[in-house]
Design a protein around this motif. Structure first.
Motif, mmCIF file in Angstrom:
data_model
loop_
_atom_site.group_PDB
_atom_site.id
_atom_site.type_symbol
_atom_site.label_atom_id
_atom_site.label_comp_id
_atom_site.label_asym_id
_atom_site.label_seq_id
_atom_site.Cartn_x
_atom_site.Cartn_y
_atom_site.Cartn_z
ATOM 1 N N ILE A 83 -18.192 -20.035 -5.890
ATOM 2 C CA ILE A 83 -18.498 -19.294 -4.162
ATOM 3 C C ILE A 83 -20.140 -19.398 -4.056
ATOM 4 O O ILE A 83 -20.605 -19.994 -2.460
ATOM 5 N N LYS A 84 -20.834 -19.323 -4.749
ATOM 6 C CA LYS A 84 -21.911 -19.156 -4.748
ATOM 7 C C LYS A 84 -22.784 -19.754 -5.163
ATOM 8 O O LYS A 84 -23.512 -20.524 -3.948
ATOM 9 N N LEU A 85 -22.589 -21.260 -5.292
ATOM 10 C CA LEU A 85 -23.034 -22.567 -5.308
ATOM 11 C C LEU A 85 -22.907 -23.786 -4.085
ATOM 12 O O LEU A 85 -23.098 -23.657 -3.224
ATOM 13 N N LEU A 86 -21.819 -23.502 -3.825
ATOM 14 C CA LEU A 86 -20.672 -23.554 -3.023
ATOM 15 C C LEU A 86 -22.226 -23.002 -0.793
ATOM 16 O O LEU A 86 -22.345 -23.779 -0.259
ATOM 17 N N PHE A 120 -27.717 -27.707 3.088
ATOM 18 C CA PHE A 120 -28.047 -29.075 3.063
ATOM 19 C C PHE A 120 -27.273 -28.960 4.536
ATOM 20 O O PHE A 120 -26.699 -30.224 5.036
ATOM 21 N N LYS A 121 -26.258 -27.592 5.052
ATOM 22 C CA LYS A 121 -25.860 -26.876 5.681
ATOM 23 C C LYS A 121 -23.737 -28.177 5.816
ATOM 24 O O LYS A 121 -24.171 -28.796 6.697
ATOM 25 N N ILE A 122 -24.260 -28.462 4.614
ATOM 26 C CA ILE A 122 -22.392 -29.141 4.335
ATOM 27 C C ILE A 122 -21.455 -27.810 3.810
ATOM 28 O O ILE A 122 -21.950 -27.030 2.794
ATOM 29 N N ASP A 123 -20.295 -28.814 4.305
ATOM 30 C CA ASP A 123 -19.672 -27.453 3.804
ATOM 31 C C ASP A 123 -18.722 -28.264 2.606
ATOM 32 O O ASP A 123 -17.846 -29.140 2.618
ATOM 33 N N GLY A 124 -18.218 -27.551 0.876
ATOM 34 C CA GLY A 124 -18.271 -28.454 -0.551
ATOM 35 C C GLY A 124 -17.192 -27.564 -0.489
ATOM 36 O O GLY A 124 -16.358 -26.964 1.461
ATOM 37 N N ARG A 125 -16.558 -27.908 -0.806
ATOM 38 C CA ARG A 125 -14.378 -27.144 -1.446
ATOM 39 C C ARG A 125 -14.467 -26.755 -2.459
ATOM 40 O O ARG A 125 -14.784 -27.513 -2.967
ATOM 41 N N ILE A 126 -13.636 -26.106 -3.056
ATOM 42 C CA ILE A 126 -13.789 -25.271 -3.826
ATOM 43 C C ILE A 126 -11.843 -26.109 -4.722
ATOM 44 O O ILE A 126 -11.521 -25.771 -3.833
ATOM 45 N N GLN A 127 -12.564 -27.067 -5.076
ATOM 46 C CA GLN A 127 -10.731 -28.143 -6.236
ATOM 47 C C GLN A 127 -10.157 -27.143 -6.817
ATOM 48 O O GLN A 127 -9.091 -26.657 -6.183
ATOM 49 N N ILE A 165 -15.681 -28.166 -7.885
ATOM 50 C CA ILE A 165 -16.389 -28.950 -6.119
ATOM 51 C C ILE A 165 -16.473 -29.601 -5.388
ATOM 52 O O ILE A 165 -17.123 -30.719 -6.250
ATOM 53 N N TRP A 166 -16.566 -29.785 -4.679
ATOM 54 C CA TRP A 166 -16.147 -31.283 -4.385
ATOM 55 C C TRP A 166 -17.358 -31.644 -2.837
ATOM 56 O O TRP A 166 -17.415 -30.028 -1.713
#
Lengths: 167, 144
Positions: free
Chosen positions: A6-9, A16-23, A28-29
């Motif tokens: 969560i911290k890295l996301l 970068f203003k993008i939403d990643g996803r915790i797979q 992480i994706w």
């Protein structure tokens, strides 16, 4: 889920203003525009993702896109980040990450150049790796019918014994 | 003294040890490993594997050949001294085997190299390889 994902996301989102996803745990994706690819790669390298496990290309024929996937591993965080980006299928050109990860990126890019025809700008050595004297199209493209190619190149329909290959 | 037949006499004159150079792709050498082992031990016939094609009489080729590896196989063949024999093992060298529709492997080896003998099978039996080598002994005069 542990806190580090969560911290890295959050950090990626802030930067970068993008939403990643915790797979799943340790994974992480992140999907990113191709313009920001080098930027995020440099940033992640500094974050400790020193190991580029693989680069792969997925050929989406209907969308007319290549999807590039970079798998990055951090030995400190024990985390695998998958960075995905899309490029045009007909003129596949992308900036090389070999200045960032060096040799390990170079050999992956060389292979993808050979099999998918992706041009990596900045990679110094994109000579064919396995396919010497290859004249056909990039063989891993989905629209390349390798069976037709083989029939044309190796077999003869008039030969009684080789007729079976045409059924 | 033991009396030998005419055929045996000529055979004895002509026989020399067969020295082998191996050029194997993929599962190729796995096919020939029993031949080196103690059960079928090929060294009792004087067949040894040499490290240099210039010393070899026979070139064993097994497994599918790619367009890249066939160029190397040709160079090895050119380095061998005459009389030279090429023995192709397994179905891959004959028809492409399970790679019959692969864009990167060659289908028939004799399009590229003068193959003396094919040994069919996937893999060929060790006895079949010995039989092929026996045929080399028989026809060695024609080769020279």
């Amino acid at each position: 889920m542990t806190k580090k994902e969560i911290k890295l996301l959050d950090e990626i989102n802030n930067k970068f203003k993008i939403d990643g996803r915790i797979q799943r745990e340790h994974r992480i994706w992140v999907s990113i525009n191709v313009n920001k690819l080098i930027e995020i790669c440099k940033w992640l390298k500094e974050k400790g993702f020193v190991h580029l496990s693989a680069i792969s290309v997925t050929d989406w024929l209907e969308k007319k896109e290549y999807e590039l996937t970079y798998h990055l591993w951090s030995y400190d965080n024990k985390m695998l980040v998958t960075v995905k980006t899309n490029i045009n299928r007909n003129t596949p050109t992308v900036e090389s990450v070999s200045p960032i990860w060096g040799e390990s990126a170079q050999i992956h890019e060389r292979e993808l150049h050979e099999l998918f025809g992706v041009k990596f700008k900045g990679n110094k050595d994109l000579l064919p790796l396995f396919l010497e004297n290859w004249q056909g199209p990039a063989p891993f493209r989905k629209d390349f019918d390798w069976r037709d190619y083989v029939r044309e190149k190796f077999y003869d329909k008039k030969n009684e014994r080789e007729k079976v290959y045409y059924d | 003294m033991v009396k030998r037949s005419e055929k045996a006499k000529t055979m004895r004159k002509l026989i020399k040890a067969i020295w082998i150079f191996n050029w194997f792709n993929s599962c190729g050498f796995a096919e020939l490993v029993p031949l080196v082992g103690s059960r079928w031990d090929m060294e009792r016939f004087g067949m040894i594997i040499v490290g240099n094609p210039r010393h070899a009489d026979v070139l064993f080729i097994a497994g599918y050949q790619t367009h890249k590896s066939i160029e190397r196989a040709k160079r090895i063949y050119e380095q061998m001294a005459e009389p030279r024999v090429v023995i192709a093992l397994g179905s891959c060298t004959m028809t492409g085997g399970m790679y019959w529709d692969s864009y990167n492997t060659i289908k028939k080896l004799d399009d590229y190299l003068p193959v003396t003998m094919y040994i069919p099978g996937c893999p060929p039996r060790p006895e079949a390889v010995f039989e092929a080598c026996e045929k080399i002994f028989e026809h060695v005069k024609e080769l020279e």
